[in-house]
Design a protein around this motif. Structure first.
Motif, PDB file in Angstrom:
ATOM      1  N   ARG A 200       0.821  -1.212   0.000  1.00  0.00           N
ATOM      2  CA  ARG A 200       0.000   0.000   0.000  1.00  0.00           C
ATOM      3  C   ARG A 200       0.862   1.273   0.000  1.00  0.00           C
ATOM      4  NH1 ARG A 200      -5.438   0.959   1.356  1.00  0.00           N
ATOM      5  NH2 ARG A 200      -5.853   3.094   2.047  1.00  0.00           N
ATOM      6  N   GLN A 201       2.110   1.145   0.455  1.00  0.00           N
ATOM      7  CA  GLN A 201       3.013   2.290   0.543  1.00  0.00           C
ATOM      8  C   GLN A 201       3.861   2.468  -0.713  1.00  0.00           C
ATOM      9  OE1 GLN A 201       2.702   4.280   3.229  1.00  0.00           O
ATOM     10  NE2 GLN A 201       1.084   2.846   3.842  1.00  0.00           N
ATOM     11  N   MET A 202       3.492   1.782  -1.775  1.00  0.00           N
ATOM     12  CA  MET A 202       4.310   1.806  -2.983  1.00  0.00           C
ATOM     13  C   MET A 202       4.549   3.217  -3.521  1.00  0.00           C
ATOM     14  SD  MET A 202       3.571   0.145  -6.701  1.00  0.00           S
ATOM     15  CE  MET A 202       4.464   0.906  -8.061  1.00  0.00           C
ATOM     16  N   TYR A 203       3.554   4.099  -3.380  1.00  0.00           N
ATOM     17  CA  TYR A 203       3.707   5.465  -3.899  1.00  0.00           C
ATOM     18  C   TYR A 203       4.879   6.198  -3.252  1.00  0.00           C
ATOM     19  CZ  TYR A 203       1.546   7.205   0.416  1.00  0.00           C
ATOM     20  OH  TYR A 203       1.276   7.501   1.732  1.00  0.00           O
ATOM     21  N   ARG A 204       5.348   5.690  -2.094  1.00  0.00           N
ATOM     22  CA  ARG A 204       6.510   6.286  -1.421  1.00  0.00           C
ATOM     23  C   ARG A 204       7.769   5.456  -1.616  1.00  0.00           C
ATOM     24  NH1 ARG A 204       4.767   7.689   4.649  1.00  0.00           N
ATOM     25  NH2 ARG A 204       4.505   5.420   4.641  1.00  0.00           N
ATOM     26  N   GLY A 206       8.262   2.818  -4.016  1.00  0.00           N
ATOM     27  CA  GLY A 206       8.582   2.360  -5.369  1.00  0.00           C
ATOM     28  C   GLY A 206       8.689   0.854  -5.480  1.00  0.00           C
ATOM     29  N   ASN A 207       8.231   0.128  -4.447  1.00  0.00           N
ATOM     30  CA  ASN A 207       8.341  -1.330  -4.434  1.00  0.00           C
ATOM     31  C   ASN A 207       6.980  -1.982  -4.222  1.00  0.00           C
ATOM     32  OD1 ASN A 207      11.222  -1.279  -4.634  1.00  0.00           O
ATOM     33  ND2 ASN A 207      11.292  -0.737  -2.456  1.00  0.00           N
ATOM     34  N   PHE A 208       6.802  -3.150  -4.849  1.00  0.00           N
ATOM     35  CA  PHE A 208       5.547  -3.895  -4.767  1.00  0.00           C
ATOM     36  C   PHE A 208       5.859  -5.337  -5.120  1.00  0.00           C
ATOM     37  CE2 PHE A 208       1.681  -5.743  -6.396  1.00  0.00           C
ATOM     38  CZ  PHE A 208       0.627  -5.111  -5.738  1.00  0.00           C
ATOM     39  N   CYS A 209       5.172  -6.290  -4.469  1.00  0.00           N
ATOM     40  CA  CYS A 209       5.382  -7.702  -4.805  1.00  0.00           C
ATOM     41  C   CYS A 209       4.154  -8.508  -4.411  1.00  0.00           C
ATOM     42  CB  CYS A 209       6.616  -8.244  -4.088  1.00  0.00           C
ATOM     43  SG  CYS A 209       7.053  -9.931  -4.600  1.00  0.00           S
ATOM     44  N   GLY A 210       3.622  -9.291  -5.359  1.00  0.00           N
ATOM     45  CA  GLY A 210       2.473 -10.127  -5.040  1.00  0.00           C
ATOM     46  C   GLY A 210       2.170 -11.129  -6.127  1.00  0.00           C
ATOM     47  N   LYS A 211       1.467 -12.200  -5.742  1.00  0.00           N
ATOM     48  CA  LYS A 211       1.015 -13.224  -6.682  1.00  0.00           C
ATOM     49  C   LYS A 211      -0.506 -13.243  -6.629  1.00  0.00           C
ATOM     50  CE  LYS A 211       1.342 -18.183  -7.736  1.00  0.00           C
ATOM     51  NZ  LYS A 211       1.709 -17.994  -9.143  1.00  0.00           N
ATOM     52  N   TYR A 212      -1.146 -13.127  -7.791  1.00  0.00           N
ATOM     53  CA  TYR A 212      -2.592 -13.025  -7.868  1.00  0.00           C
ATOM     54  C   TYR A 212      -3.093 -14.049  -8.873  1.00  0.00           C
ATOM     55  CZ  TYR A 212      -1.167  -8.879  -5.477  1.00  0.00           C
ATOM     56  OH  TYR A 212      -0.563  -8.040  -4.569  1.00  0.00           O
ATOM     57  N   GLY A 213      -3.582 -15.155  -8.330  1.00  0.00           N
ATOM     58  CA  GLY A 213      -3.922 -16.280  -9.193  1.00  0.00           C
ATOM     59  C   GLY A 213      -2.658 -16.807  -9.844  1.00  0.00           C
ATOM     60  N   TRP A 214      -2.621 -16.811 -11.155  1.00  0.00           N
ATOM     61  CA  TRP A 214      -1.457 -17.314 -11.888  1.00  0.00           C
ATOM     62  C   TRP A 214      -0.469 -16.198 -12.258  1.00  0.00           C
ATOM     63  CZ3 TRP A 214      -1.629 -14.666 -16.428  1.00  0.00           C
ATOM     64  CH2 TRP A 214      -2.882 -14.225 -16.865  1.00  0.00           C
ATOM     65  N   VAL A 219       7.383  -4.807  -8.468  1.00  0.00           N
ATOM     66  CA  VAL A 219       7.881  -3.482  -8.826  1.00  0.00           C
ATOM     67  C   VAL A 219       9.100  -3.200  -7.965  1.00  0.00           C
ATOM     68  CG1 VAL A 219       7.389  -1.018  -8.975  1.00  0.00           C
ATOM     69  CG2 VAL A 219       5.567  -2.679  -9.423  1.00  0.00           C
ATOM     70  N   GLU A 220      10.199  -2.841  -8.613  1.00  0.00           N
ATOM     71  CA  GLU A 220      11.418  -2.464  -7.906  1.00  0.00           C
ATOM     72  C   GLU A 220      11.879  -1.115  -8.432  1.00  0.00           C
ATOM     73  OE1 GLU A 220      14.392  -5.480  -8.177  1.00  0.00           O
ATOM     74  OE2 GLU A 220      13.198  -6.983  -7.108  1.00  0.00           O
ATOM     75  N   ASN A 221      11.964  -0.149  -7.536  1.00  0.00           N
ATOM     76  CA  ASN A 221      12.407   1.200  -7.897  1.00  0.00           C
ATOM     77  C   ASN A 221      11.650   1.722  -9.124  1.00  0.00           C
ATOM     78  OD1 ASN A 221      13.901   3.553  -7.594  1.00  0.00           O
ATOM     79  ND2 ASN A 221      15.543   2.839  -8.938  1.00  0.00           N
ATOM     80  N   TRP A 222      10.305   1.568  -9.096  1.00  0.00           N
ATOM     81  CA  TRP A 222       9.397   2.089 -10.104  1.00  0.00           C
ATOM     82  C   TRP A 222       9.474   1.385 -11.455  1.00  0.00           C
ATOM     83  CZ3 TRP A 222       6.316   4.627  -7.154  1.00  0.00           C
ATOM     84  CH2 TRP A 222       6.804   5.354  -6.074  1.00  0.00           C
ATOM     85  N   THR A 223      10.131   0.219 -11.508  1.00  0.00           N
ATOM     86  CA  THR A 223      10.124  -0.605 -12.714  1.00  0.00           C
ATOM     87  C   THR A 223       9.297  -1.848 -12.436  1.00  0.00           C
ATOM     88  OG1 THR A 223      12.284   0.171 -13.461  1.00  0.00           O
ATOM     89  CG2 THR A 223      11.513  -1.925 -14.350  1.00  0.00           C
ATOM     90  N   MET A 224       8.353  -2.158 -13.320  1.00  0.00           N
ATOM     91  CA  MET A 224       7.426  -3.264 -13.114  1.00  0.00           C
ATOM     92  C   MET A 224       7.903  -4.512 -13.862  1.00  0.00           C
ATOM     93  SD  MET A 224       3.332  -3.456 -14.086  1.00  0.00           S
ATOM     94  CE  MET A 224       3.058  -1.809 -13.421  1.00  0.00           C
TER      95      MET A 224
END
Length: 258
Positions: A200-204, A206-214, A219-224
């Motif tokens: 939820r804090q990605m906007y600050r 720049g990182n995100f990680c998750g598995k959704y179904g398949w 996201v690392e440093n604003w690169t997906m």
């Protein structure tokens, strides 16, 4: 977020006509005398993409009922005559018409909507008394398009994954955006509104990680980076919706058969 909607549904007294010789009896419904009726007025309830609830106060326990629910895809739900009779006497009723639901209890109704699949949709809830009807139009809108110029700068808005699910990269120019929804095969599997994790804090960060179904989204440093499980079946689809301030965009994709 629960909304409280107080509808202007005025109560009107019904007086029987009389003369020196006789008088007409009060109107009855299902064997029950009613000395007054509820005057119903049309109204609109507007929701947005996330599941939500509104409480509608009719102001009178009896004398009215739910006549019909009709979604814009043609789905219709109608109470039985017995259910309508019980509602007219103040009884409870509950129904679900696709993505919209209603729960009647006493002089109020709880109207609910589920998370939006995509795009604006409507459902019409018809209320009735012995001699009047009114329509509550339930409108659920998609996320607003936004008025800002592009401050995300996606390198591409469409990607194709091979059957093995090998990773692809989507670069961005902006440094303040976040993922607000991920749809996989037409179903929203991630909605930022409900997320209490670090994502939820990605906007600050720049990182995100998750598995959704398949589907895997990182996201690392604003690169997906997008990858998937091996696909041994039919072609499948996904959409990653992103936003920054009042600007929204998305990456749409598909995975080919392996």
């Amino acid at each position: 977020m629960k909304k409280l909607i107080i509808m202007l549904m005025a109560l009107a007294c019904i007086t029987a006509c009389t003369n020196d010789d006789d008088s007409q009896p009060d109107r009855t419904y299902g064997g029950k005398e009613e000395g007054r009726a509820v005057e119903l007025k049309d109204t609109t309830l507007t929701f947005y993409v996330f599941a939500d609830t509104a409480v509608v106060n009719i102001g009178h326990d009896d004398g009215w009922w739910i006549e019909e629910m009709a979604a814009d895809d043609g789905t219709t739900v109608r109470p039985t005559d017995e259910e309508k009779r019980l509602m007219a006497e103040g009884g409870a009723y509950e129904a679900q018409c696709r993505w919209a639901g209603v729960k009647r209890a006493g002089g109020s109704m709880e109207v609910t909507v589920s998370d939006s699949d995509r795009g604006e949709r409507t459902c019409r809830l018809t209320l009735a008394t012995a001699d009047t009807t009114a329509t509550i139009t339930i409108v659920q809108k998609d996320m607003p398009a936004g008025g800002w110029s592009d401050n995300i700068g996606l390198s591409t808005r469409e990607v194709t994954l091979n059957g093995a699910g090998d990773e692809v990269k989507v670069e961005t120019e902006g440094k303040t955006w976040s993922i607000w929804a991920i749809e996989v095969d037409g179903e929203d599997l991630y909605i930022q509104y409900y997320d209490q994790s670090e994502n939820r804090q990605m906007y600050r960060t720049g990182n995100f990680c998750g598995k959704y179904g398949w589907l895997n989204v990182r996201v690392e440093n604003w690169t997906m980076y997008i990858s998937a499980d091996k696909n041994d079946g039919a072609e499948r689809t996904f959409e990653i919706r992103v936003g920054a301030g009042d600007y929204y965009d998305s990456v749409s994709g598909k995975q080919l058969n392996g």
